[in-house]
Design an enzyme around this catalytic site. Structure first.
Site, PDB file in Angstrom:
ATOM      1  N   PRO A  10       0.910  -1.020  -0.022  1.00  0.00           N
ATOM      2  CA  PRO A  10       0.030  -0.004  -0.064  1.00  0.00           C
ATOM      3  C   PRO A  10       0.693   1.376   0.057  1.00  0.00           C
ATOM      4  O   PRO A  10       1.869   1.538   0.797  1.00  0.00           O
ATOM      5  CB  PRO A  10      -0.858  -0.038   1.322  1.00  0.00           C
ATOM      6  N   ASN A  11       0.308   2.441  -0.814  1.00  0.00           N
ATOM      7  CA  ASN A  11       0.789   3.604  -1.004  1.00  0.00           C
ATOM      8  C   ASN A  11       2.366   3.626  -1.610  1.00  0.00           C
ATOM      9  O   ASN A  11       2.708   4.781  -1.739  1.00  0.00           O
ATOM     10  CB  ASN A  11       0.881   4.168   0.222  1.00  0.00           C
ATOM     11  N   ARG A  18       5.533  12.474  -2.923  1.00  0.00           N
ATOM     12  CA  ARG A  18       5.432  13.418  -1.739  1.00  0.00           C
ATOM     13  C   ARG A  18       6.370  12.780  -0.654  1.00  0.00           C
ATOM     14  O   ARG A  18       7.022  11.457  -0.954  1.00  0.00           O
ATOM     15  CB  ARG A  18       4.139  13.017  -1.087  1.00  0.00           C
ATOM     16  N   TYR A  23      11.357   8.960   1.584  1.00  0.00           N
ATOM     17  CA  TYR A  23      11.103   8.053   0.436  1.00  0.00           C
ATOM     18  C   TYR A  23      12.051   8.116  -0.720  1.00  0.00           C
ATOM     19  O   TYR A  23      11.736   7.547  -1.650  1.00  0.00           O
ATOM     20  CB  TYR A  23       9.686   7.794   0.150  1.00  0.00           C
ATOM     21  N   ASN A  74       8.248  -5.456  -0.317  1.00  0.00           N
ATOM     22  CA  ASN A  74       8.228  -4.255   0.458  1.00  0.00           C
ATOM     23  C   ASN A  74       6.594  -4.232   0.798  1.00  0.00           C
ATOM     24  O   ASN A  74       5.708  -3.430   0.196  1.00  0.00           O
ATOM     25  CB  ASN A  74       8.605  -2.884  -0.080  1.00  0.00           C
ATOM     26  N   ALA A  77       2.773  -0.726   4.928  1.00  0.00           N
ATOM     27  CA  ALA A  77       2.214  -0.565   6.298  1.00  0.00           C
ATOM     28  C   ALA A  77       1.473  -2.000   6.692  1.00  0.00           C
ATOM     29  O   ALA A  77       1.566  -2.141   7.900  1.00  0.00           O
ATOM     30  CB  ALA A  77       1.175   0.441   6.377  1.00  0.00           C
ATOM     31  N   HIS A  80       3.385  -4.062   9.513  1.00  0.00           N
ATOM     32  CA  HIS A  80       2.970  -3.981  10.976  1.00  0.00           C
ATOM     33  C   HIS A  80       1.652  -4.629  11.187  1.00  0.00           C
ATOM     34  O   HIS A  80       1.248  -4.461  12.460  1.00  0.00           O
ATOM     35  CB  HIS A  80       3.256  -2.455  11.139  1.00  0.00           C
ATOM     36  N   ASP A  87       1.024 -15.400   6.736  1.00  0.00           N
ATOM     37  CA  ASP A  87       0.590 -16.819   6.246  1.00  0.00           C
ATOM     38  C   ASP A  87       0.827 -16.954   5.050  1.00  0.00           C
ATOM     39  O   ASP A  87       1.188 -18.324   4.337  1.00  0.00           O
ATOM     40  CB  ASP A  87      -1.000 -16.905   6.833  1.00  0.00           C
ATOM     41  N   GLU A  98      12.590  -9.073   2.978  1.00  0.00           N
ATOM     42  CA  GLU A  98      11.730  -7.954   3.069  1.00  0.00           C
ATOM     43  C   GLU A  98      12.641  -6.657   2.912  1.00  0.00           C
ATOM     44  O   GLU A  98      13.619  -6.467   3.619  1.00  0.00           O
ATOM     45  CB  GLU A  98      11.328  -7.999   4.527  1.00  0.00           C
ATOM     46  N   HIS A 100      12.590  -2.471   3.153  1.00  0.00           N
ATOM     47  CA  HIS A 100      11.979  -0.922   3.491  1.00  0.00           C
ATOM     48  C   HIS A 100      12.907   0.192   3.204  1.00  0.00           C
ATOM     49  O   HIS A 100      14.233   0.113   3.622  1.00  0.00           O
ATOM     50  CB  HIS A 100      11.727  -1.108   5.186  1.00  0.00           C
ATOM     51  N   SER A 102      12.940   3.242   4.271  1.00  0.00           N
ATOM     52  CA  SER A 102      13.153   3.991   5.195  1.00  0.00           C
ATOM     53  C   SER A 102      13.890   3.012   6.463  1.00  0.00           C
ATOM     54  O   SER A 102      13.473   1.730   6.331  1.00  0.00           O
ATOM     55  CB  SER A 102      12.118   4.911   6.042  1.00  0.00           C
ATOM     56  N   ARG A 107      12.011   4.902  13.397  1.00  0.00           N
ATOM     57  CA  ARG A 107      10.779   5.919  13.373  1.00  0.00           C
ATOM     58  C   ARG A 107       9.915   5.568  14.372  1.00  0.00           C
ATOM     59  O   ARG A 107      10.257   5.179  15.603  1.00  0.00           O
ATOM     60  CB  ARG A 107      10.069   5.335  11.966  1.00  0.00           C
ATOM     61  N   ARG A 111       6.028   1.242  14.091  1.00  0.00           N
ATOM     62  CA  ARG A 111       6.806   0.653  12.726  1.00  0.00           C
ATOM     63  C   ARG A 111       8.045  -0.459  13.144  1.00  0.00           C
ATOM     64  O   ARG A 111       8.508  -0.875  12.327  1.00  0.00           O
ATOM     65  CB  ARG A 111       7.425   1.739  11.794  1.00  0.00           C
TER      66      ARG A 111
HETATM   67  O1  CA2 Z   1      10.197   2.282   4.546  1.00  0.00           O
HETATM   68  C1  CA2 Z   1       9.347   1.770   4.035  1.00  0.00           C
HETATM   69  O2  CA2 Z   1       9.719   1.304   2.698  1.00  0.00           O
HETATM   70  C2  CA2 Z   1       7.976   1.205   4.603  1.00  0.00           C
HETATM   71  O3  CA2 Z   1       7.798   0.064   4.058  1.00  0.00           O
HETATM   72  C3  CA2 Z   1       7.136   2.235   3.628  1.00  0.00           C
HETATM   73  C4  CA2 Z   1       5.645   2.267   4.161  1.00  0.00           C
HETATM   74  C5  CA2 Z   1       5.458   2.296   5.780  1.00  0.00           C
HETATM   75  O4  CA2 Z   1       4.189   2.322   6.180  1.00  0.00           O
HETATM   76  C6  CA2 Z   1       6.438   1.339   6.492  1.00  0.00           C
HETATM   77  O5  CA2 Z   1       6.369   1.504   7.706  1.00  0.00           O
HETATM   78  C7  CA2 Z   1       7.859   1.593   6.110  1.00  0.00           C
HETATM   79  C8  CA2 Z   1       4.870   3.556   3.757  1.00  0.00           C
HETATM   80  C9  CA2 Z   1       4.920   3.650   2.049  1.00  0.00           C
HETATM   81  C10 CA2 Z   1       4.313   4.820   1.803  1.00  0.00           C
HETATM   82  O6  CA2 Z   1       4.904   5.399   0.791  1.00  0.00           O
HETATM   83  C11 CA2 Z   1       4.678   6.770   0.453  1.00  0.00           C
HETATM   84  C12 CA2 Z   1       5.823   7.323  -0.386  1.00  0.00           C
HETATM   85  C13 CA2 Z   1       5.396   8.550  -0.868  1.00  0.00           C
HETATM   86  C14 CA2 Z   1       4.716   9.198  -0.362  1.00  0.00           C
HETATM   87  C15 CA2 Z   1       3.857   8.944   0.775  1.00  0.00           C
HETATM   88  C16 CA2 Z   1       3.692   7.601   1.010  1.00  0.00           C
END
Ligand code: CA2
Length: 144
Positions: A10-11, A18, A23, A74, A77, A80, A87, A98, A100, A102, A107, A111
């Site tokens: 997701p995202n 952004r 990121y 990756n 979210a 978590h 599973d 895996e 990430h 960041s 953080r 997370r």
């Molecule tokens: O650090 C990572 O790759 C994460 O998997 C990114 C997830 C976050 O929920 C994890 O805790 C760590 C969030 C991805 C959201 O990506 C965005 C990218 C640009 C703008 C907004 C969100």
């Protein structure tokens, strides 16, 4: 030919649009093109998939069961929270790394718990998008 899967949760489709301070500036498409080229240089195939829906991520993991040598994921979210994704990965028995972008350990507290890390072959966190390249090179060398 060996086959690998790059899965983003997701995202991550928002990469490059952004929060560049967390990121980076590259888009998901940039990352996918770069990794596809690395796979090709190594005579391997890479299937790229992103979804914001947990059930679609579970389905794509299931589809890797019979013909995929390794997964780079990756989970966003869902890292978590998702026992379903854990599973699925454990159920198909395909080795995975895996990733990430960041450093999730630098953080928020929420997370710092991953439902996947203990069943992953390895975890890369905090190395930016280079983490994906390292994961793919490792998968190509290790999961044949
Ligand atoms: O650090 C990572 O790759 C994460 O998997 C990114 C997830 C976050 O929920 C994890 O805790 C760590 C969030 C991805 C959201 O990506 C965005 C990218 C640009 C703008 C907004 C969100």
């Amino acid at each position: 030919m060996t086959k690998y899967m790059l899965i983003n949760g997701p995202n991550l489709n928002l990469l490059g649009t952004r929060e560049p301070e967390i990121y980076g500036h590259e888009t998901l498409n940039d990352i996918e093109l770069n990794l596809t080229a690395i796979a090709k240089e190594n005579d391997a195939e890479l299937v790229c998939f992103q979804s914001n829906a947990e059930h679609e991520l579970v389905e794509i993991v299931h589809s890797a069961r019979t013909d995929t040598n390794g997964i780079i994921i990756n989970p966003g979210a869902l890292t978590h929270s998702s026992i379903a994704l854990r599973d699925a990965l454990s159920g198909v028995g395909v080795p995975f790394i895996e990733v990430h972008i960041s450093n999730i350990y630098a953080r928020e507290d929420f997370r710092q718990k991953s439902f996947l890390s203990d069943i992953a072959e390895g975890v890369i966190s905090g190395l930016g998008i280079q983490g994906y390249e390292l994961a793919l090179s490792t998968a190509i060398n290790k999961f044949k």
